[in-house]
Design a protein around this motif. Sequence first.
Motif, short mmCIF file in Angstrom:
data_model
loop_
_atom_site.label_atom_id
_atom_site.label_comp_id
_atom_site.label_asym_id
_atom_site.label_seq_id
_atom_site.Cartn_x
_atom_site.Cartn_y
_atom_site.Cartn_z
N ARG A 176 1.01 -2.75 -4.08
CA ARG A 176 0.55 -1.95 -2.76
C ARG A 176 1.33 -0.55 -3.05
NH1 ARG A 176 0.70 -4.81 2.90
NH2 ARG A 176 -0.73 -6.29 1.56
N ASN A 177 2.52 -0.47 -3.31
CA ASN A 177 2.99 0.92 -3.26
C ASN A 177 2.34 1.89 -4.43
OD1 ASN A 177 4.91 3.08 -2.97
ND2 ASN A 177 6.33 2.40 -4.89
N THR A 204 3.02 2.46 7.09
CA THR A 204 1.73 2.29 7.71
C THR A 204 0.98 1.09 6.71
OG1 THR A 204 1.58 4.26 8.64
CG2 THR A 204 -0.23 3.14 8.19
N ALA A 205 1.44 1.35 5.37
CA ALA A 205 0.87 0.32 4.20
C ALA A 205 1.57 -1.08 4.47
CB ALA A 205 0.77 0.83 2.84
N SER A 249 7.58 1.61 -9.20
CA SER A 249 7.83 0.75 -10.09
C SER A 249 6.67 0.08 -10.44
CB SER A 249 8.69 -0.52 -9.94
OG SER A 249 10.06 0.06 -9.38
N ASP A 250 6.53 -0.28 -11.95
CA ASP A 250 4.96 -0.66 -12.44
C ASP A 250 4.92 -2.12 -12.42
OD1 ASP A 250 6.50 -0.83 -14.61
OD2 ASP A 250 5.03 0.74 -15.67
N VAL A 275 -0.78 3.02 -2.49
CA VAL A 275 -0.62 4.23 -1.76
C VAL A 275 -0.11 5.43 -2.35
CG1 VAL A 275 0.71 4.81 0.39
CG2 VAL A 275 0.31 2.47 0.01
N MET A 276 0.32 5.34 -3.63
CA MET A 276 1.07 6.69 -4.25
C MET A 276 -0.34 7.38 -4.86
SD MET A 276 3.94 4.90 -6.74
CE MET A 276 3.83 5.94 -7.83
N GLY A 277 -1.48 6.49 -5.40
CA GLY A 277 -2.39 7.13 -6.25
C GLY A 277 -2.07 7.23 -7.61
#
Length: 143
Positions: free
Chosen positions: A85-86, A29-30, A119-120, A89-91
Amino acid sequence: MSVERTLSIIKPDAVAKNLIGKIYDRLETAGLQIVASRMMRLTRQQAQEFYVVHKERPFYSDLVEYMISGPVVVQVLEGDNAIARNREVMGATNPADAAPGTIRADFAESVESNAVHGSDAPETAYTEISFFFDVGEILSRDS
Ligand code: ADP
Ligand code: MG
């Protein structure tokens, strides 16, 4: 915006709680596409190596035990600014600090058992993707 790939893991607590589909829905969805995916049980050696950057941290051995406590689902996500973006969505790492509506706010149990990995940065994304997947196992929609 640039198309990136990032490595995501649904961690043992979330797999145990039957949340794979709900988490995949949040990611898709993201705007992220799942271009590689595998369920597996990490060996102790794999978990130690994957989190080697944290080996001096007091939580390292508990983290390794937690990551091998049950199956995980690892996936490569692709999309515009996929790494950031991930993470959005993770927070935040600690679900107590995670923004409402994020995966960790809604599904994580604690700062350790926090449902997902992402991953960062571009370098870590590249290394982490290579840790789990060969090039031929990553199937972008246009390939
Ligand atoms: P993130 O997963 O958000 O990138 P880190 O890279 O800082 O967070 O930490 C890796 C993982 O180690 C976290 O996702 C969590 O499972 C665990 N962890 C981080 N900080 C702590 C802590 N203070 N106590 C216990 N476990 C922690
Ligand atoms: Mg991290």
